[in-house]
Every structure is written in C-alpha cells, then in structure tokens.
Design an enzyme around this catalytic site. Structure first.
Site, PDB file in Angstrom:
ATOM      1  N   SER A  99     -13.507  -4.612   0.711  1.00  0.00           N
ATOM      2  CA  SER A  99     -14.080  -4.009  -0.202  1.00  0.00           C
ATOM      3  C   SER A  99     -15.738  -4.120  -0.065  1.00  0.00           C
ATOM      4  O   SER A  99     -16.469  -4.466  -0.946  1.00  0.00           O
ATOM      5  CB  SER A  99     -14.007  -4.370  -1.470  1.00  0.00           C
ATOM      6  OG  SER A  99     -14.314  -3.446  -2.568  1.00  0.00           O
ATOM      7  N   LYS A 154     -22.640   6.737  -5.142  1.00  0.00           N
ATOM      8  CA  LYS A 154     -22.197   7.956  -5.824  1.00  0.00           C
ATOM      9  C   LYS A 154     -21.796   8.079  -7.318  1.00  0.00           C
ATOM     10  O   LYS A 154     -22.101   8.947  -7.925  1.00  0.00           O
ATOM     11  CB  LYS A 154     -20.951   8.564  -5.205  1.00  0.00           C
ATOM     12  CG  LYS A 154     -19.756   7.707  -5.358  1.00  0.00           C
ATOM     13  CD  LYS A 154     -18.585   8.220  -4.426  1.00  0.00           C
ATOM     14  CE  LYS A 154     -17.271   7.464  -4.601  1.00  0.00           C
ATOM     15  NZ  LYS A 154     -16.051   7.778  -3.913  1.00  0.00           N
ATOM     16  N   PHE A 185     -15.638  -0.844  -3.840  1.00  0.00           N
ATOM     17  CA  PHE A 185     -14.792   0.138  -4.534  1.00  0.00           C
ATOM     18  C   PHE A 185     -15.590   1.445  -4.584  1.00  0.00           C
ATOM     19  O   PHE A 185     -15.397   2.306  -5.472  1.00  0.00           O
ATOM     20  CB  PHE A 185     -14.096  -0.403  -5.678  1.00  0.00           C
ATOM     21  CG  PHE A 185     -12.583  -0.037  -6.075  1.00  0.00           C
ATOM     22  CD1 PHE A 185     -11.646  -0.796  -4.782  1.00  0.00           C
ATOM     23  CD2 PHE A 185     -11.931   0.700  -6.729  1.00  0.00           C
ATOM     24  CE1 PHE A 185     -10.439  -0.681  -4.766  1.00  0.00           C
ATOM     25  CE2 PHE A 185     -10.306   0.610  -6.667  1.00  0.00           C
ATOM     26  CZ  PHE A 185      -9.898   0.026  -5.879  1.00  0.00           C
ATOM     27  N   TYR A 192       0.838  -1.090  -0.008  1.00  0.00           N
ATOM     28  CA  TYR A 192      -0.002   0.110  -0.067  1.00  0.00           C
ATOM     29  C   TYR A 192       0.958   1.288  -0.001  1.00  0.00           C
ATOM     30  O   TYR A 192       2.024   1.248   0.471  1.00  0.00           O
ATOM     31  CB  TYR A 192      -0.922  -0.073   1.318  1.00  0.00           C
ATOM     32  CG  TYR A 192      -2.085  -1.125   1.090  1.00  0.00           C
ATOM     33  CD1 TYR A 192      -2.128  -1.713   0.045  1.00  0.00           C
ATOM     34  CD2 TYR A 192      -2.597  -1.315   2.323  1.00  0.00           C
ATOM     35  CE1 TYR A 192      -3.242  -2.835   0.074  1.00  0.00           C
ATOM     36  CE2 TYR A 192      -3.598  -2.402   2.473  1.00  0.00           C
ATOM     37  CZ  TYR A 192      -4.107  -2.785   1.379  1.00  0.00           C
ATOM     38  OH  TYR A 192      -4.998  -3.902   1.462  1.00  0.00           O
TER      39      TYR A 192
END
Length: 348
Positions: free
Chosen positions: A235, A245, A239, A53
């Site tokens: 998740s 949205k 995502f 990450y």
C-alpha cells in the site's frame, strides 16, 4: 530494473513487485493478463497474490486472483523466471468461505491452502509463501494498540514453522515470510527457527507509505535489519490517497469509494486526508504527480527490498513503474520529513 535478494537468499526479485488484489474484482481476466504482460516487459519478475484475493473479499470471488494468474501462466507456456508469492489467510471467522472460517496456521490448514493455491495458479511451486496475518492476537489493519482482552487460542509458531518445513521439503513452497507482523513476532519466528532447526523467515510484508512510517522504528530499528528479514512494502499509495485523486475529488472512483465500509477507516482518518493534501501540493510544486513522488520516495528507502504496487489500468501501472529511479531533491525530502513531523503516521 534493479534486482535484490530476499533475506539470506536464494530468491532474487525486482525492486518492484506487481500486486494483484484487484484481479477478479476491479479487473477482468483479460485486464489482469495485460497487466502481467506489461509488468514483465518492464523488467518486473516478482508477482504477489493471496488465497483470499481479490479485495474486497467475497465468497463469490475468492480465489479468482490466483485463477487469473494461473490462466496467464498456462497461456504463456510456463513460469519462466517469474518469482511467485502467495499468502495463507489467518484466523478470520468472518471469512467463513475460506475453509469454514476456522483457517489457521496448523499443518492441515497450511497444506490445504498451499495445495489449493497451487491448483489455482496452475503451477507446482510457490517461491515465497507468506502468513497473511498472525495467528495470535496482534493489532493489525489499522488497530493502534495491543489489547490483552482480545487474546485468543493461537497455533504455536514452532508448529507453523514445522508444517511449512515439510511443505518446503516436498518442493511445494520455497522461502517463507510473514505479513502484518510485529517486532515481537519477527523475533519469535527467528528464535524458534534457530533453536529448533526450522525454516527461517526471509520477508515481512507490512504497510509502509508516507502516511504510515511506523516500520522505521518498530521493526526496522533494529529487528529486521539485524535478522536479515526483507521488507516488502504494501500500500505505498495508501489505498490511493497518496495519488492525490481523492484530494481533488473525494468521490473519485476507486477502492475507498467502492468499498467504504471495509478496509477504509485507517485510510480515511482526518490526519491521512490532511497529510495527503500536503504531500500532493508538495509534489505538484516540484513538477511531479503525487503518485510519482510517493512511489519514488518509497522506492528509494534503503530498507525496502521490494515495493508492491497495484493498479486498475495500464496507465496507472505505467506511471507507477516510471516513478522508479526518480531522484527526489534534498529539499523535497526535507519537506516530506517536515510534513511527517507535523502529522506522524496518521495512516498506521
């Protein structure tokens, strides 16, 4: 915040885990520290990270997430009761900045990965250490079918467990887990540990959300239940798709538009878009935001030990945590199952 035990113990963790893969890419160090502080205030004691990450992986940022967590640990004067989880990257020639792209689960790579993570995290012990994806050929990250033509040399599971056992004996890591694994893989890890007296996996970190319920049959039924391997669901908002949205605005700011050529294909399948729109409408019909409904559903599944949530700002993090404890009416659960029956696992 309710606590749960991972595997056969001894780790006790919050039912919500703070995922951190945005730290160092979408979130600054100060923002990362604010999220960590807020999560602790809300009763979360479980933090998940990885040597790879932040996402999307880049040579310039690799390790930043662990470094941000490390500076936070140093600033607060120690770990306290924080349960810290990290992961070693599996074979990935395209990630040539992680130990030259030859990284695998052999003793040398495991030791190097653990020691590098400990240094970045500014700590002496990782409570849960996970294999980010398998050494062997397995369909992962959206691949839907096993392809024997993709076979590759792999480190034997017993050798990996042996190397992890030595790191446990040295006190560098505690419990161990797998991620993006299959039912065969879980069974083989358990078999090798029992046959040869090697450490036993306690957790599996796999994709699980309203658009990806494959775990319910392929792993839950019955491998992980009977072998006492706890699911860490990642998740849960697909995502961001299940936040609604992108239903409202396909060009909304977020990872799917920031990184369109990366991990997005499985989250952009037509079935995922259609299912997300139906779930968003259902949530709003019942006075909830799409994110609240999707998370409340995931939190309430009896087989999910802890749900890994991620956010890019405190408002999102607050909404995600606030969804915990919400009880979905039976009629909403029935509608969710009806949508799933019409569009089964499009995001798997």
């Amino acid at each position: 915040m309710e606590m749960t035990t991972l595997g056969s113990g001894p780790l006790k963790v919050s039912k919500i885990c703070l995922g951190t893969m945005t730290f160092g890419e979408q979130n600054s160090e100060a923002e990362a520290h604010s999220q960590l502080d807020y999560a602790i205030e809300r009763g979360i004691n479980f933090i998940d990270t990885a040597e790879m990450y932040p996402v999307m992986p880049r040579a310039a940022t690799q390790g930043s997430t662990e470094r941000f967590i490390g500076s936070w640990i140093n600033k607060r004067g120690g770990r306290g009761d924080i349960v810290l989880a990290s992961k070693i990257a599996g074979p990935a020639p395209h990630l040539d900045w992680v130990r030259g792209g030859a990284n695998n689960f052999d003793p040398a790579n495991l030791r190097a990965a653990v020691e590098d993570s400990l240094r970045r995290l500014q700590t002496e012990h990782i409570d849960l250490y996970q294999l980010h994806w398998p050494s062997r050929n397995v369909p992962v990250f959206g691949a839907r079918a096993f392809d024997p033509r993709a076979e590759r040399p792999a480190v034997a599971i017993e050798d990996t467990l042996g190397a992890l056992g030595r790191l446990i004996d040295e006190g560098k890591i505690g419990q161990i887990g797998v991620s993006n694994e299959s039912s065969w893989g879980v069974s083989e890890f358990i078999k090798q540990s029992e046959m040869k007296g090697l450490p036993r996996i306690a957790t599996i970190q796999n994709l699980y959300n309203l658009t990806a319920r494959h775990y319910e049959t392929s792993l839950l039924n019955e491998t992980c239940y009977r072998d006492r391997v706890s699911l860490l669901a990642y998740s849960p908002l697909a995502f961001g798709q299940l936040s609604g949205k992108y239903v409202d605005d396909p060009q909304a700011p977020g990872r799917l538009n920031l990184f369109p050529k990366s991990w997005s294909p499985r989250y952009l399948r037509p079935g995922v878009l259609a299912a997300s729109a139906q779930y968003a409408a259902l949530a709003r019909e019942n006075g909830m935001t799409p994110a609240q409904m999707a998370l409340a559903w995931c939190y309430s599944r009896w087989f999910v030990a802890s749900t890994i949530i991620g956010a890019t700002n405190l408002a999102q993090l607050r909404e995600n945590i606030d969804a915990y404890g919400a009880v979905l009416p039976d009629e909403v659960l029935a509608r969710i199952d009806s949508i799933h029956a019409g569009l089964p696992d499009p995001g798997q």
